[in-house]
Motif scaffolding. Sequence first.
Motif, PDB file in Angstrom:
ATOM      1  N   PHE A 136       0.823  -1.208   0.000  1.00  0.00           N
ATOM      2  CA  PHE A 136       0.000   0.000   0.000  1.00  0.00           C
ATOM      3  C   PHE A 136       0.862   1.267   0.000  1.00  0.00           C
ATOM      4  N   GLN A 137       2.022   1.219   0.666  1.00  0.00           N
ATOM      5  CA  GLN A 137       2.901   2.384   0.731  1.00  0.00           C
ATOM      6  C   GLN A 137       3.451   2.751  -0.642  1.00  0.00           C
ATOM      7  N   ARG A 138       3.466   1.808  -1.562  1.00  0.00           N
ATOM      8  CA  ARG A 138       3.988   2.060  -2.899  1.00  0.00           C
ATOM      9  C   ARG A 138       2.955   2.690  -3.823  1.00  0.00           C
ATOM     10  N   LEU A 139       1.713   2.793  -3.360  1.00  0.00           N
ATOM     11  CA  LEU A 139       0.620   3.301  -4.203  1.00  0.00           C
ATOM     12  C   LEU A 139       0.471   4.811  -4.068  1.00  0.00           C
ATOM     13  N   GLU A 140      -0.022   5.442  -5.113  1.00  0.00           N
ATOM     14  CA  GLU A 140      -0.248   6.881  -5.154  1.00  0.00           C
ATOM     15  C   GLU A 140      -1.726   7.164  -4.881  1.00  0.00           C
ATOM     16  N   GLU A 141      -2.004   8.057  -3.942  1.00  0.00           N
ATOM     17  CA  GLU A 141      -3.380   8.422  -3.588  1.00  0.00           C
ATOM     18  C   GLU A 141      -4.176   8.899  -4.801  1.00  0.00           C
ATOM     19  N   ASP A 142      -3.517   9.579  -5.734  1.00  0.00           N
ATOM     20  CA  ASP A 142      -4.199  10.148  -6.898  1.00  0.00           C
ATOM     21  C   ASP A 142      -4.791   9.090  -7.836  1.00  0.00           C
ATOM     22  N   ASP A 143      -4.350   7.840  -7.725  1.00  0.00           N
ATOM     23  CA  ASP A 143      -4.850   6.778  -8.601  1.00  0.00           C
ATOM     24  C   ASP A 143      -6.187   6.207  -8.130  1.00  0.00           C
ATOM     25  N   TYR A 144      -6.691   6.675  -6.995  1.00  0.00           N
ATOM     26  CA  TYR A 144      -7.880   6.080  -6.381  1.00  0.00           C
ATOM     27  C   TYR A 144      -8.871   7.155  -5.965  1.00  0.00           C
ATOM     28  N   ALA A 145     -10.082   6.727  -5.714  1.00  0.00           N
ATOM     29  CA  ALA A 145     -11.116   7.643  -5.217  1.00  0.00           C
ATOM     30  C   ALA A 145     -10.644   8.240  -3.889  1.00  0.00           C
ATOM     31  N   PRO A 146     -11.050   9.486  -3.588  1.00  0.00           N
ATOM     32  CA  PRO A 146     -10.622  10.118  -2.332  1.00  0.00           C
ATOM     33  C   PRO A 146     -10.953   9.255  -1.110  1.00  0.00           C
ATOM     34  N   GLY A 147      -9.948   9.009  -0.302  1.00  0.00           N
ATOM     35  CA  GLY A 147     -10.121   8.248   0.931  1.00  0.00           C
ATOM     36  C   GLY A 147     -10.130   6.739   0.776  1.00  0.00           C
ATOM     37  N   ALA A 148     -10.204   6.245  -0.448  1.00  0.00           N
ATOM     38  CA  ALA A 148     -10.315   4.799  -0.664  1.00  0.00           C
ATOM     39  C   ALA A 148      -9.046   4.052  -0.246  1.00  0.00           C
ATOM     40  N   LEU A 149      -7.910   4.578  -0.619  1.00  0.00           N
ATOM     41  CA  LEU A 149      -6.651   3.922  -0.277  1.00  0.00           C
ATOM     42  C   LEU A 149      -6.417   3.965   1.229  1.00  0.00           C
ATOM     43  N   GLU A 150      -6.732   5.090   1.842  1.00  0.00           N
ATOM     44  CA  GLU A 150      -6.609   5.218   3.299  1.00  0.00           C
ATOM     45  C   GLU A 150      -7.503   4.199   4.016  1.00  0.00           C
ATOM     46  N   GLN A 151      -8.727   4.026   3.510  1.00  0.00           N
ATOM     47  CA  GLN A 151      -9.660   3.066   4.110  1.00  0.00           C
ATOM     48  C   GLN A 151      -9.155   1.631   3.945  1.00  0.00           C
ATOM     49  N   ALA A 152      -8.614   1.310   2.778  1.00  0.00           N
ATOM     50  CA  ALA A 152      -8.081  -0.028   2.549  1.00  0.00           C
ATOM     51  C   ALA A 152      -6.916  -0.317   3.487  1.00  0.00           C
ATOM     52  N   ARG A 153      -6.038   0.663   3.665  1.00  0.00           N
ATOM     53  CA  ARG A 153      -4.922   0.499   4.602  1.00  0.00           C
ATOM     54  C   ARG A 153      -5.420   0.272   6.028  1.00  0.00           C
ATOM     55  N   ALA A 154      -6.405   1.050   6.433  1.00  0.00           N
ATOM     56  CA  ALA A 154      -6.944   0.927   7.790  1.00  0.00           C
ATOM     57  C   ALA A 154      -7.602  -0.438   7.992  1.00  0.00           C
ATOM     58  N   ASN A 155      -8.357  -0.890   7.005  1.00  0.00           N
ATOM     59  CA  ASN A 155      -9.009  -2.199   7.110  1.00  0.00           C
ATOM     60  C   ASN A 155      -7.980  -3.318   7.224  1.00  0.00           C
ATOM     61  N   CYS A 156      -6.922  -3.210   6.454  1.00  0.00           N
ATOM     62  CA  CYS A 156      -5.883  -4.241   6.493  1.00  0.00           C
ATOM     63  C   CYS A 156      -5.137  -4.202   7.824  1.00  0.00           C
ATOM     64  N   ALA A 157      -4.831  -3.008   8.298  1.00  0.00           N
ATOM     65  CA  ALA A 157      -4.142  -2.885   9.584  1.00  0.00           C
ATOM     66  C   ALA A 157      -4.999  -3.449  10.706  1.00  0.00           C
ATOM     67  N   ALA A 158      -6.303  -3.191  10.655  1.00  0.00           N
ATOM     68  CA  ALA A 158      -7.213  -3.709  11.684  1.00  0.00           C
ATOM     69  C   ALA A 158      -7.276  -5.227  11.625  1.00  0.00           C
ATOM     70  N   ALA A 159      -7.200  -5.796  10.417  1.00  0.00           N
ATOM     71  CA  ALA A 159      -7.255  -7.252  10.280  1.00  0.00           C
ATOM     72  C   ALA A 159      -6.030  -7.902  10.886  1.00  0.00           C
ATOM     73  N   GLY A 160      -4.895  -7.185  10.900  1.00  0.00           N
ATOM     74  CA  GLY A 160      -3.670  -7.739  11.455  1.00  0.00           C
ATOM     75  C   GLY A 160      -3.432  -7.391  12.907  1.00  0.00           C
ATOM     76  N   ALA A 161      -4.349  -6.613  13.482  1.00  0.00           N
ATOM     77  CA  ALA A 161      -4.195  -6.217  14.877  1.00  0.00           C
ATOM     78  C   ALA A 161      -4.385  -7.414  15.796  1.00  0.00           C
ATOM     79  N   PRO A 162      -3.654  -7.443  16.916  1.00  0.00           N
ATOM     80  CA  PRO A 162      -3.854  -8.539  17.867  1.00  0.00           C
ATOM     81  C   PRO A 162      -5.294  -8.558  18.349  1.00  0.00           C
ATOM     82  N   LYS A 163      -5.819  -9.766  18.462  1.00  0.00           N
ATOM     83  CA  LYS A 163      -7.204  -9.937  18.909  1.00  0.00           C
ATOM     84  C   LYS A 163      -7.290  -9.784  20.426  1.00  0.00           C
ATOM     85  N   GLU A 164      -8.302  -9.070  20.846  1.00  0.00           N
ATOM     86  CA  GLU A 164      -8.556  -8.910  22.283  1.00  0.00           C
ATOM     87  C   GLU A 164      -9.111 -10.223  22.843  1.00  0.00           C
TER      88      GLU A 164
END
Length: 127
Positions: free
Chosen positions: A95-123
């Motif tokens: 995701f860090q290699r991607l350019e924000e301008d290639d995607y809808a506003p906020g879409a790349l940020e949301q994808a990164r957040a979803n992926c980070a949440a999926a890898g977060a330690p489970k409570e």
Amino acid sequence: MRTFSRAAWLVASLLAAAPLAAQSLGELDAIADASASEEGGIALSLEQTERGDLLGALATLERVLALFPKSAEARFNHAMLLCWLDDPQGALAEFQRLEEDDYAPGALEQARANCAAAGAPKEPSEP
């Protein structure tokens, strides 16, 4: 600016995916031929994902990226597959290699957040 129609389709396909059987040499040749073009390889990886062959889809995208390293769509789909295959760190590096301008506003940020949440330690769950 690109849209997420293929990425959205990829997510929906993943939810309905079933395991894939072993492939013949002819099928492997067809996969290699299809992944020789950027568009063909991306389309093939989406089909593989729909069938539940996530590792095959990942390998197809890696072949596409070897030939077309600037393909934003292939790199995004590759990152999403890494996330779904329980490699959120690898996905976030992609995701860090991607350019924000290639995607809808906020879409790349949301994808990164979803992926980070999926890898977060489970409570631990409360009894």
